[in-house]
Design a protein around this motif. Structure first.
Motif, PDB file in Angstrom:
ATOM      1  N   ILE A   1      30.198 -12.863 -14.091  1.00  0.00           N
ATOM      2  CA  ILE A   1      29.514 -12.313 -15.269  1.00  0.00           C
ATOM      3  C   ILE A   1      29.300 -10.812 -15.118  1.00  0.00           C
ATOM      4  O   ILE A   1      29.447 -10.043 -16.068  1.00  0.00           O
ATOM      5  CB  ILE A   1      28.165 -13.036 -15.495  1.00  0.00           C
ATOM      6  N   ARG A   2      28.990 -10.377 -13.901  1.00  0.00           N
ATOM      7  CA  ARG A   2      28.703  -8.956 -13.652  1.00  0.00           C
ATOM      8  C   ARG A   2      29.969  -8.149 -13.337  1.00  0.00           C
ATOM      9  O   ARG A   2      29.889  -6.938 -13.177  1.00  0.00           O
ATOM     10  CB  ARG A   2      27.741  -8.819 -12.466  1.00  0.00           C
ATOM     11  N   ARG A   3      31.118  -8.814 -13.264  1.00  0.00           N
ATOM     12  CA  ARG A   3      32.341  -8.150 -12.809  1.00  0.00           C
ATOM     13  C   ARG A   3      32.702  -6.936 -13.672  1.00  0.00           C
ATOM     14  O   ARG A   3      33.161  -5.913 -13.161  1.00  0.00           O
ATOM     15  CB  ARG A   3      33.503  -9.151 -12.802  1.00  0.00           C
ATOM     16  N   ASN A   4      32.537  -7.045 -14.976  1.00  0.00           N
ATOM     17  CA  ASN A   4      32.912  -5.971 -15.893  1.00  0.00           C
ATOM     18  C   ASN A   4      31.712  -5.133 -16.345  1.00  0.00           C
ATOM     19  O   ASN A   4      31.758  -4.487 -17.395  1.00  0.00           O
ATOM     20  CB  ASN A   4      33.633  -6.537 -17.114  1.00  0.00           C
ATOM     21  N   ASN A   5      30.661  -5.147 -15.525  1.00  0.00           N
ATOM     22  CA  ASN A   5      29.453  -4.381 -15.854  1.00  0.00           C
ATOM     23  C   ASN A   5      29.366  -3.100 -15.040  1.00  0.00           C
ATOM     24  O   ASN A   5      29.844  -3.031 -13.906  1.00  0.00           O
ATOM     25  CB  ASN A   5      28.193  -5.210 -15.610  1.00  0.00           C
ATOM     26  N   LEU A   6      28.723  -2.112 -15.631  1.00  0.00           N
ATOM     27  CA  LEU A   6      28.393  -0.868 -14.954  1.00  0.00           C
ATOM     28  C   LEU A   6      26.931  -0.545 -15.223  1.00  0.00           C
ATOM     29  O   LEU A   6      26.395  -0.888 -16.287  1.00  0.00           O
ATOM     30  CB  LEU A   6      29.260   0.292 -15.454  1.00  0.00           C
ATOM     31  N   ILE A   7      26.281   0.115 -14.288  1.00  0.00           N
ATOM     32  CA  ILE A   7      24.931   0.605 -14.495  1.00  0.00           C
ATOM     33  C   ILE A   7      24.994   2.128 -14.526  1.00  0.00           C
ATOM     34  O   ILE A   7      25.457   2.749 -13.565  1.00  0.00           O
ATOM     35  CB  ILE A   7      23.964   0.145 -13.390  1.00  0.00           C
ATOM     36  N   MET A   8      24.538   2.704 -15.637  1.00  0.00           N
ATOM     37  CA  MET A   8      24.530   4.163 -15.767  1.00  0.00           C
ATOM     38  C   MET A   8      23.097   4.669 -15.624  1.00  0.00           C
ATOM     39  O   MET A   8      22.190   4.202 -16.321  1.00  0.00           O
ATOM     40  CB  MET A   8      25.120   4.584 -17.116  1.00  0.00           C
ATOM     41  N   HIS A   9      22.913   5.628 -14.722  1.00  0.00           N
ATOM     42  CA  HIS A   9      21.588   6.177 -14.454  1.00  0.00           C
ATOM     43  C   HIS A   9      21.534   7.641 -14.893  1.00  0.00           C
ATOM     44  O   HIS A   9      22.522   8.366 -14.787  1.00  0.00           O
ATOM     45  CB  HIS A   9      21.262   6.095 -12.959  1.00  0.00           C
ATOM     46  N   GLY A  10      20.350   8.055 -15.353  1.00  0.00           N
ATOM     47  CA  GLY A  10      20.124   9.476 -15.612  1.00  0.00           C
ATOM     48  C   GLY A  10      20.366   9.948 -17.022  1.00  0.00           C
ATOM     49  O   GLY A  10      20.215  11.149 -17.299  1.00  0.00           O
ATOM     50  N   VAL A  11      20.739   9.068 -17.947  1.00  0.00           N
ATOM     51  CA  VAL A  11      20.954   9.468 -19.343  1.00  0.00           C
ATOM     52  C   VAL A  11      19.605   9.435 -20.067  1.00  0.00           C
ATOM     53  O   VAL A  11      18.983   8.375 -20.180  1.00  0.00           O
ATOM     54  CB  VAL A  11      21.967   8.536 -20.041  1.00  0.00           C
ATOM     55  N   LYS A  12      19.165  10.581 -20.535  1.00  0.00           N
ATOM     56  CA  LYS A  12      17.842  10.689 -21.151  1.00  0.00           C
ATOM     57  C   LYS A  12      17.755   9.826 -22.404  1.00  0.00           C
ATOM     58  O   LYS A  12      18.724   9.663 -23.157  1.00  0.00           O
ATOM     59  CB  LYS A  12      17.541  12.148 -21.498  1.00  0.00           C
ATOM     60  N   GLU A  13      16.558   9.294 -22.617  1.00  0.00           N
ATOM     61  CA  GLU A  13      16.321   8.442 -23.777  1.00  0.00           C
ATOM     62  C   GLU A  13      15.995   9.300 -24.989  1.00  0.00           C
ATOM     63  O   GLU A  13      15.157  10.198 -24.932  1.00  0.00           O
ATOM     64  CB  GLU A  13      15.183   7.456 -23.484  1.00  0.00           C
ATOM     65  N   THR A  14      16.694   9.047 -26.065  1.00  0.00           N
ATOM     66  CA  THR A  14      16.510   9.800 -27.309  1.00  0.00           C
ATOM     67  C   THR A  14      16.144   8.825 -28.422  1.00  0.00           C
ATOM     68  O   THR A  14      16.752   7.760 -28.559  1.00  0.00           O
ATOM     69  CB  THR A  14      17.803  10.549 -27.688  1.00  0.00           C
ATOM     70  N   GLU A  15      15.147   9.186 -29.197  1.00  0.00           N
ATOM     71  CA  GLU A  15      14.706   8.305 -30.280  1.00  0.00           C
ATOM     72  C   GLU A  15      15.795   8.173 -31.340  1.00  0.00           C
ATOM     73  O   GLU A  15      16.491   9.125 -31.677  1.00  0.00           O
ATOM     74  CB  GLU A  15      13.425   8.853 -30.922  1.00  0.00           C
ATOM     75  N   ASN A  16      15.910   6.958 -31.856  1.00  0.00           N
ATOM     76  CA  ASN A  16      16.857   6.644 -32.938  1.00  0.00           C
ATOM     77  C   ASN A  16      18.310   6.945 -32.560  1.00  0.00           C
ATOM     78  O   ASN A  16      19.148   7.141 -33.444  1.00  0.00           O
ATOM     79  CB  ASN A  16      16.481   7.411 -34.214  1.00  0.00           C
ATOM     80  N   ALA A  17      18.601   7.000 -31.278  1.00  0.00           N
ATOM     81  CA  ALA A  17      19.984   7.246 -30.840  1.00  0.00           C
ATOM     82  C   ALA A  17      20.611   5.920 -30.415  1.00  0.00           C
ATOM     83  O   ALA A  17      19.983   5.119 -29.708  1.00  0.00           O
ATOM     84  CB  ALA A  17      20.020   8.229 -29.691  1.00  0.00           C
ATOM     85  N   ASP A  18      21.829   5.694 -30.869  1.00  0.00           N
ATOM     86  CA  ASP A  18      22.538   4.473 -30.498  1.00  0.00           C
ATOM     87  C   ASP A  18      22.957   4.562 -29.035  1.00  0.00           C
ATOM     88  O   ASP A  18      23.560   5.560 -28.598  1.00  0.00           O
ATOM     89  CB  ASP A  18      23.765   4.294 -31.390  1.00  0.00           C
ATOM     90  N   VAL A  19      22.637   3.531 -28.262  1.00  0.00           N
ATOM     91  CA  VAL A  19      22.903   3.563 -26.822  1.00  0.00           C
ATOM     92  C   VAL A  19      24.403   3.634 -26.547  1.00  0.00           C
ATOM     93  O   VAL A  19      24.847   4.365 -25.662  1.00  0.00           O
ATOM     94  CB  VAL A  19      22.279   2.330 -26.136  1.00  0.00           C
ATOM     95  N   ILE A  20      25.186   2.903 -27.324  1.00  0.00           N
ATOM     96  CA  ILE A  20      26.641   2.917 -27.118  1.00  0.00           C
ATOM     97  C   ILE A  20      27.208   4.311 -27.360  1.00  0.00           C
ATOM     98  O   ILE A  20      28.083   4.783 -26.619  1.00  0.00           O
ATOM     99  CB  ILE A  20      27.323   1.871 -28.019  1.00  0.00           C
ATOM    100  N   ASP A  21      26.696   4.998 -28.403  1.00  0.00           N
ATOM    101  CA  ASP A  21      27.160   6.361 -28.668  1.00  0.00           C
ATOM    102  C   ASP A  21      26.811   7.301 -27.521  1.00  0.00           C
ATOM    103  O   ASP A  21      27.618   8.174 -27.148  1.00  0.00           O
ATOM    104  CB  ASP A  21      26.550   6.872 -29.966  1.00  0.00           C
ATOM    105  N   LEU A  22      25.611   7.128 -26.951  1.00  0.00           N
ATOM    106  CA  LEU A  22      25.223   7.951 -25.798  1.00  0.00           C
ATOM    107  C   LEU A  22      26.141   7.703 -24.611  1.00  0.00           C
ATOM    108  O   LEU A  22      26.557   8.639 -23.913  1.00  0.00           O
ATOM    109  CB  LEU A  22      23.771   7.640 -25.404  1.00  0.00           C
TER     110      LEU A  22
END
Length: 246
Positions: free
Chosen positions: A65-86
Motif C-alpha cells: 500500500i505504501r509502495r507508491n507513496n512519498l512524504i514531502m516535508h517543508g512545504v508551507k501551508e497556505t489557506e485555500n490552496a489545493d494540496v495537489i497544486d502545491l
C-alpha cells in the motif's frame, strides 16, 4: 520402651504410606494435567504460527500500500490552496533544475496533509503517485528540491524505529571499512572490493633468439640471396663472349 518403639514404627510406617500416597497422587495429577494440557499447548503453538503468518501478510500488504507513496516535508501551508497544486509546483521546480520531465496532475492520485493543523508547525504531505518509476526518479533527484523541502519514503512506525536502530549499526560497519546500506528494514553489509593494481605489460626485450627476430633475419637472408642471384645473372649475361666473325 516397647510402647515408644511401637509408636515410632507406626509413625515411620505412616510417613512411608503418606509419601507413597503423595507420590501416586502427584503422578496421577501430573499425568492428568499433561493429558489435558498437551492438546492446549499444541493448539497454542498452531495459533502462534497462524498469528505470525497473518502478521507477515499484514506487513507485506502494508508495504504494498505504501509502495507508491512519498512524504514531502517543508512545504508551507497556505489557506485555500489545493494540496495537489502545491505538490506539483514543488516537484516541477526540482524537475526543471534536474532537467527531467515535469509532472502532470494525473500522475498524482492523492495528496493530503498528515495530522492536525497546529500553529507554527508545517505538516508533512502524503503523496500517492500512479507511476512507481516516477517516484524512484524523484527520489534520485531530491537534491534539486527547493531549500528546506525534502521527500522521503512512506514507512510504518515499526519500520522507522527499526531503521533508526540499523543506522547506528550501519555507521559502525562503515567505520570498519565495510559497505553498509539499509534496504527497507534490513541492513546489507558487504566487504569493500580490494583495489587491484593494474599490471603494466612489460615489453619483452627483443633478443636475437626471439621468433620475430628470427623470422626477420630469415626474410632478410632470402632477399639478399635473391639480389645476389640477380646480380650474378646480369654479370654472366655481360661477360658471355660473342662469336668471332670469320
Amino acid at each position: 520402651m516397647d510402647m515408644q518403639m511401637i509408636l515410632s514404627k507406626i509413625e515411620e510406617q505412616f510417613e512411608k504410606q503418606t509419601s507413597l500416597i503423595t507420590d501416586n497422587v502427584t503422578k496421577k495429577l501430573s499425568a492428568t494435567i499433561d493429558e489435558k494440557l498437551n492438546p492446549l499447548l499444541e493448539e497454542n503453538q498452531e495459533l502462534k504460527k497462524e498469528i505470525s503468518s497473518l502478521k507477515s501478510k499484514l506487513q507485506n500488504l502494508e508495504r504494498d500500500i505504501r509502495r507508491n507513496n512519498l512524504i514531502m516535508h517543508g512545504v508551507k501551508e497556505t489557506e485555500n490552496a489545493d494540496v495537489i497544486d502545491l505538490v506539483l509546483k514543488t516537484l516541477n521546480i526540482a524537475c526543471e533544475k534536474a532537467g527531467i520531465e515535469n509532472w502532470d496532475k494525473w500522475e498524482i492520485s492523492d495528496a493530503r496533509r498528515l495530522g492536525k493543523a497546529t500553529p507554527n508547525k508545517i505538516r508533512p504531505i502524503l503523496i500517492s503517485v500512479t507511476l512507481a518509476w516516477r517516484k524512484t526518479q524523484m527520489l534520485k533527484n531530491k537534491k534539486s528540491l527547493p531549500q528546506n523541502v525534502y521527500i522521503s519514503e512512506d514507512y510504518s512506525k515499526d519500520v522507522l524505529n527499526k531503521r533508526k536502530e540499523l543506522k547506528i549499526q550501519q555507521q559502525e560497519e562503515i567505520k570498519q571499512g565495510k559497505q553498509a546500506y539499509i534496504r527497507y528494514d534490513k541492513l546489507i553489509i558487504k566487504e569493500k572490493p580490494s583495489e587491484k593494481r593494474k599490471r603494466s605489460l612489460s615489453k619483452s626485450p627483443k633478443t636475437p633468439h626471439s621468433a620475430e627476430s628470427t623470422y626477420a633475419a630469415q626474410t632478410k637472408i632470402c632477399k639478399t640471396k635473391k639480389l645476389e642471384q640477380m646480380n650474378r645473372a646480369r654479370s654472366n649475361s655481360f661477360s658471355t663472349p660473342t662469336a668471332n666473325k670469320q
